[in-house]
Design a protein around this motif. Sequence first.
Motif, PDB file in Angstrom:
ATOM      1  N   VAL A 112       0.813  -1.374   0.240  1.00 48.83           N
ATOM      2  CA  VAL A 112       0.257   0.066   0.397  1.00 48.83           C
ATOM      3  C   VAL A 112       0.816   1.260  -0.233  1.00 48.83           C
ATOM      4  O   VAL A 112       0.265   2.512  -1.138  1.00 48.83           O
ATOM      5  N   PHE A 113       2.023   1.219   0.922  1.00 44.35           N
ATOM      6  CA  PHE A 113       2.646   2.396   1.198  1.00 44.35           C
ATOM      7  C   PHE A 113       3.736   2.770   0.164  1.00 44.35           C
ATOM      8  O   PHE A 113       4.707   4.009   0.126  1.00 44.35           O
ATOM      9  N   SER A 114       4.375   2.102  -0.096  1.00 48.20           N
ATOM     10  CA  SER A 114       5.345   1.904  -0.844  1.00 48.20           C
ATOM     11  C   SER A 114       5.312   2.519  -2.283  1.00 48.20           C
ATOM     12  O   SER A 114       4.099   2.549  -2.595  1.00 48.20           O
ATOM     13  N   HIS A 115       6.644   3.087  -2.831  1.00 51.19           N
ATOM     14  CA  HIS A 115       6.479   3.757  -4.061  1.00 51.19           C
ATOM     15  C   HIS A 115       6.361   3.142  -6.015  1.00 51.19           C
ATOM     16  O   HIS A 115       5.984   4.146  -6.378  1.00 51.19           O
ATOM     17  N   GLY A 116       6.796   1.970  -5.601  1.00 51.92           N
ATOM     18  CA  GLY A 116       6.556   1.141  -6.785  1.00 51.92           C
ATOM     19  C   GLY A 116       5.807   1.391  -8.045  1.00 51.92           C
ATOM     20  O   GLY A 116       3.622   1.660  -7.333  1.00 51.92           O
ATOM     21  N   PRO A 117       6.021   0.794  -9.093  1.00 52.23           N
ATOM     22  CA  PRO A 117       4.446   1.000  -9.914  1.00 52.23           C
ATOM     23  C   PRO A 117       3.390   0.763  -9.921  1.00 52.23           C
ATOM     24  O   PRO A 117       3.671  -1.183  -8.956  1.00 52.23           O
ATOM     25  N   VAL A 118       2.184   0.398  -9.724  1.00 51.14           N
ATOM     26  CA  VAL A 118       1.754  -0.765  -9.024  1.00 51.14           C
ATOM     27  C   VAL A 118       1.234  -1.985  -9.767  1.00 51.14           C
ATOM     28  O   VAL A 118       1.010  -2.638  -9.334  1.00 51.14           O
ATOM     29  N   SER A 119       1.282  -1.717 -11.060  1.00 52.96           N
ATOM     30  CA  SER A 119       1.404  -3.273 -11.683  1.00 52.96           C
ATOM     31  C   SER A 119       2.435  -3.814 -11.589  1.00 52.96           C
ATOM     32  O   SER A 119       2.470  -5.346 -11.312  1.00 52.96           O
ATOM     33  N   ILE A 120       3.727  -3.411 -10.630  1.00 48.19           N
ATOM     34  CA  ILE A 120       4.570  -4.731 -10.155  1.00 48.19           C
ATOM     35  C   ILE A 120       4.167  -4.562  -9.154  1.00 48.19           C
ATOM     36  O   ILE A 120       4.333  -5.914  -8.710  1.00 48.19           O
ATOM     37  N   ILE A 121       3.848  -4.135  -8.396  1.00 49.31           N
ATOM     38  CA  ILE A 121       3.132  -4.254  -6.644  1.00 49.31           C
ATOM     39  C   ILE A 121       1.353  -5.210  -7.350  1.00 49.31           C
ATOM     40  O   ILE A 121       1.305  -6.371  -6.696  1.00 49.31           O
ATOM     41  N   THR A 122       0.800  -5.739  -7.952  1.00 47.93           N
ATOM     42  CA  THR A 122       0.166  -6.685  -7.981  1.00 47.93           C
ATOM     43  C   THR A 122       0.996  -7.404  -8.565  1.00 47.93           C
ATOM     44  O   THR A 122       0.249  -8.908  -8.071  1.00 47.93           O
ATOM     45  N   GLU A 123       1.693  -7.447  -9.552  1.00 46.52           N
ATOM     46  CA  GLU A 123       2.595  -9.009  -9.532  1.00 46.52           C
ATOM     47  C   GLU A 123       2.867  -9.792  -8.989  1.00 46.52           C
ATOM     48  O   GLU A 123       2.987 -10.832  -8.523  1.00 46.52           O
ATOM     49  N   ILE A 124       3.803  -9.121  -7.874  1.00 46.86           N
ATOM     50  CA  ILE A 124       4.104  -9.357  -7.004  1.00 46.86           C
ATOM     51  C   ILE A 124       2.894 -10.019  -6.129  1.00 46.86           C
ATOM     52  O   ILE A 124       3.438 -10.900  -4.813  1.00 46.86           O
ATOM     53  N   THR A 125       1.654  -9.625  -5.511  1.00 47.11           N
ATOM     54  CA  THR A 125       0.917  -9.609  -4.652  1.00 47.11           C
ATOM     55  C   THR A 125       0.587 -11.051  -5.600  1.00 47.11           C
ATOM     56  O   THR A 125      -0.261 -12.148  -4.357  1.00 47.11           O
ATOM     57  N   ASP A 126       0.297 -10.990  -6.743  1.00 46.63           N
ATOM     58  CA  ASP A 126      -0.300 -12.163  -6.935  1.00 46.63           C
ATOM     59  C   ASP A 126       0.781 -13.449  -7.034  1.00 46.63           C
ATOM     60  O   ASP A 126      -0.202 -14.423  -6.705  1.00 46.63           O
ATOM     61  N   LYS A 127       1.894 -13.268  -6.781  1.00 47.20           N
ATOM     62  CA  LYS A 127       2.576 -14.673  -7.086  1.00 47.20           C
ATOM     63  C   LYS A 127       3.037 -14.914  -5.344  1.00 47.20           C
ATOM     64  O   LYS A 127       3.111 -15.493  -5.092  1.00 47.20           O
ATOM     65  N   VAL A 128       2.772 -13.937  -4.345  1.00 52.44           N
ATOM     66  CA  VAL A 128       2.698 -13.907  -3.028  1.00 52.44           C
ATOM     67  C   VAL A 128       1.814 -15.409  -2.530  1.00 52.44           C
ATOM     68  O   VAL A 128       1.457 -15.935  -1.760  1.00 52.44           O
ATOM     69  N   LEU A 129       0.598 -14.040  -2.286  1.00 55.19           N
ATOM     70  CA  LEU A 129      -0.567 -14.506  -2.008  1.00 55.19           C
ATOM     71  C   LEU A 129      -1.455 -15.385  -2.813  1.00 55.19           C
ATOM     72  O   LEU A 129      -2.176 -14.934  -3.996  1.00 55.19           O
ATOM     73  N   THR A 130      -1.525 -16.773  -2.365  1.00 54.54           N
ATOM     74  CA  THR A 130      -1.508 -17.499  -3.042  1.00 54.54           C
ATOM     75  C   THR A 130      -2.808 -18.513  -2.654  1.00 54.54           C
ATOM     76  O   THR A 130      -3.824 -19.182  -3.110  1.00 54.54           O
ATOM     77  N   GLU A 131      -3.376 -18.673  -1.341  1.00 58.92           N
ATOM     78  CA  GLU A 131      -4.140 -19.428  -0.633  1.00 58.92           C
ATOM     79  C   GLU A 131      -5.099 -18.543  -0.058  1.00 58.92           C
ATOM     80  O   GLU A 131      -5.218 -17.404   0.368  1.00 58.92           O
ATOM     81  N   ALA A 132      -6.608 -19.176  -0.424  1.00 63.97           N
ATOM     82  CA  ALA A 132      -7.677 -18.415  -0.230  1.00 63.97           C
ATOM     83  C   ALA A 132      -7.355 -18.044   0.881  1.00 63.97           C
ATOM     84  O   ALA A 132      -8.352 -16.978   1.080  1.00 63.97           O
ATOM     85  N   ALA A 133      -7.291 -18.724   1.802  1.00 64.74           N
ATOM     86  CA  ALA A 133      -7.489 -18.153   3.660  1.00 64.74           C
ATOM     87  C   ALA A 133      -6.577 -17.380   3.912  1.00 64.74           C
ATOM     88  O   ALA A 133      -6.840 -16.396   4.348  1.00 64.74           O
ATOM     89  N   VAL A 134      -4.899 -17.354   3.306  1.00 63.68           N
ATOM     90  CA  VAL A 134      -4.722 -15.784   3.248  1.00 63.68           C
ATOM     91  C   VAL A 134      -5.270 -14.017   2.832  1.00 63.68           C
ATOM     92  O   VAL A 134      -4.694 -13.634   3.068  1.00 63.68           O
ATOM     93  N   LYS A 135      -5.290 -15.069   1.230  1.00 63.40           N
ATOM     94  CA  LYS A 135      -5.780 -13.492   0.627  1.00 63.40           C
ATOM     95  C   LYS A 135      -7.069 -13.080   1.754  1.00 63.40           C
ATOM     96  O   LYS A 135      -7.395 -12.191   1.642  1.00 63.40           O
TER      97      LYS A 135
END
Length: 561
Positions: free
Chosen positions: A500-523
Amino acid sequence: MEAVSDTDVQFRMAKAVNWGEDTSCSALLDTSRHLGSLRSFLQQVLQGLQQMRSTSEAMKMFPFVGQFLGRLCWNPCVIADERSQRLLLRCLSCLYSAGPLNAVERKANMWIKSLLCHLISEEEGSVAHATVKHAGLTPKRYHSEALQKVVSLMTEEVIKSCDGSSNTARCLNGNIHTMATACVALVTCPQMSPLIGALLKHSMLCGSSCLNQEFIKEISEALISKRLVLEDEAIVNLWCYSPTCLEGAAVSLLESVLSDRETMTQSLDKHVNDSLLPRASAHHCHIFLTVNEIYRNVLTEIDENLAVRALIQVFTACFLQRLTGQKPQVQADLMKDRLPLRAFFPNVTPCLLTPLLTAPSEVPREAWLDHLSWIRSLLQRVTENEEAGGDVRAYQAVFEAWFLLVQCGYWVDTAAELLVLAAPENADSLLWLLTFFHHPTNRGHQRSQQTAVAREAWTHLRMLFLTRPPPPRHLSAVKELLSSSLSANLVLHLFLNFTVFSHGPVSIITEITDKVLTEAAVKRNALWILASIRCRLNSAATRDDRVHSRLRTLQDTLLQT
C-alpha cells in the motif's frame, strides 16, 4: 386437525361482534391482547376448511364461518397484522367455489369476491373503494390512518403517564404494561413505532420495569431481522432497559461482519457506525463495557481471527470519535457524572490510556515515531514482570495491555506503515510493537523468536519492494515465511503495508501480490488487514488519493483471484 370447540367459537364470535370496526383505544388493546390466540384459531379453521370438498359442506360444518370472517375483515387491528390478514385470505380462498353447484355457492362467491376486493384491491369501482369513498381514502390508507390515530392517542397517554417535573414519577404502570402487551402482536406494523418508542422512553425516564419480557423479545427480534424501524433514541433505550437485547445487537454486528463479504471491501467503519453501538456507547458507559466484554470473550477464543480484531479496532475507533466529538453540553454532562476515560477502560494500566487512545490523526506525522517509541516502552515495562516469572496478576496485566493495543490497532497499522521507509536504526521499536500485537504471550521465549522473524521478513520486503526489478530470491523468502503457521499474520501485515505505502508502480505491486498471496485463506486474511488500514486512512487528517487508489486496486485484485 384439532377440533374447534363450540365454547371457543362462541368466544371468538362474541369478540368479533364486540370489536366490529371500533378504533378506540380500549378496542385496540383488547384486539391486540387476543390477536395471538386469534391467529391460532384461524389456523384451526383454515385446516378444517382445507379438508372440505365443497363450499356447501364447509358452511354446513362451520355455520359460523361466514359471519366470523366477514366481521374480522373489517377490523382495522386484525387487517393491520400481516399474518392475520394472510390467514383470512387463505380461509376465504378455501370457501370460494371454482364451479358453484347451487345458488348458495354462487351467492357465497359474490360475497367472497367483495371481501377479497376489500382486503387486496384499491381500484376504483371495487366494493372497498366504494365503501370508503366518502372519506376520500383508499382501503389501505383508511385502515392505516385509523390504526395510526388510535396509536397516537395511546402514545400521548404514555408520555403523560410519567411526570418528568416531579422527583417521584407518577406512572400508571398497569396501563403501560397493558399497552406493551397489546404491542406484542402488532410489533412489525409501521404505525406502532411511535408507541413502542414512547414505551421504551417511559421505562428510561421513570426507571420502572413494567414492560413485559415478551414485548422486549419481540422488539429485539424484529429489529435484528429488520422488520421493525425505530428511532435511534428508542433503540438505545431498549438496550439500556434490556442487557439481553444489547448483547443480541453486539452479536448480530459480529455475525454480520463475519458473514458479509462486502464488509471486507466496503467501508467497515460505516457498517459499524450504522449499528448505532458506538454512538450508544459514547452516551452510556455500561453499553460500551458490555459490548467490549462480548468481543473480548470472542477474541480469547479465536485470537488469530483477523476479522474479529478488525471489528474490535474499528468499533473502538468509532466509539472514540463519537466520545470526543460530543456536543459541548453532552461533554459537560459526562464530566458532571464523573465519567473519566478510564471508566470505559477499567482494567488497563492508566499510563497506557493517553498514548494509545490518542488517534494518529491527532499527532503530527513527524512525531509518530516518537509516539510509537513511547507506546513500546510502556508496553515493554508491562511485559517485564511476565518475563521475570511473575504471578497471575502479571499475566493479566499483559493481557489487558495487549487487548487495549488490539482496540487501538490503528497505532500498529501506523507502525507497519512507517516500517516501509524506516531506517534500520528506527525499526526495532516498530517491529517489537508489531510482534507483540500478533504474539502477546512469551511462552518458550516466542516473542524474541517472532521479533527475529519480523526483522527477517522486513529485510526481505525492503529488498523486494525497493529494488528494481524485484529480486526472485527475496520473493521466495517472503512466500516461505508466509507459509509458517506461527508467523503468517505478522508477515502478511508487513507485506500488505509495503504493497500500500511503497512507491513502486502499481503494476509491479499487483504482480508481486499475485505471486505471493496464492492461498484462499491468506487472501481472506489480507482483505481484513486492508479493511483495517482503510478505516485508519478514512479518519486521517489529510487524504492521500494515491494510497487510497492503490488500496482499492489491491482489494479488487484479491477478490478477482
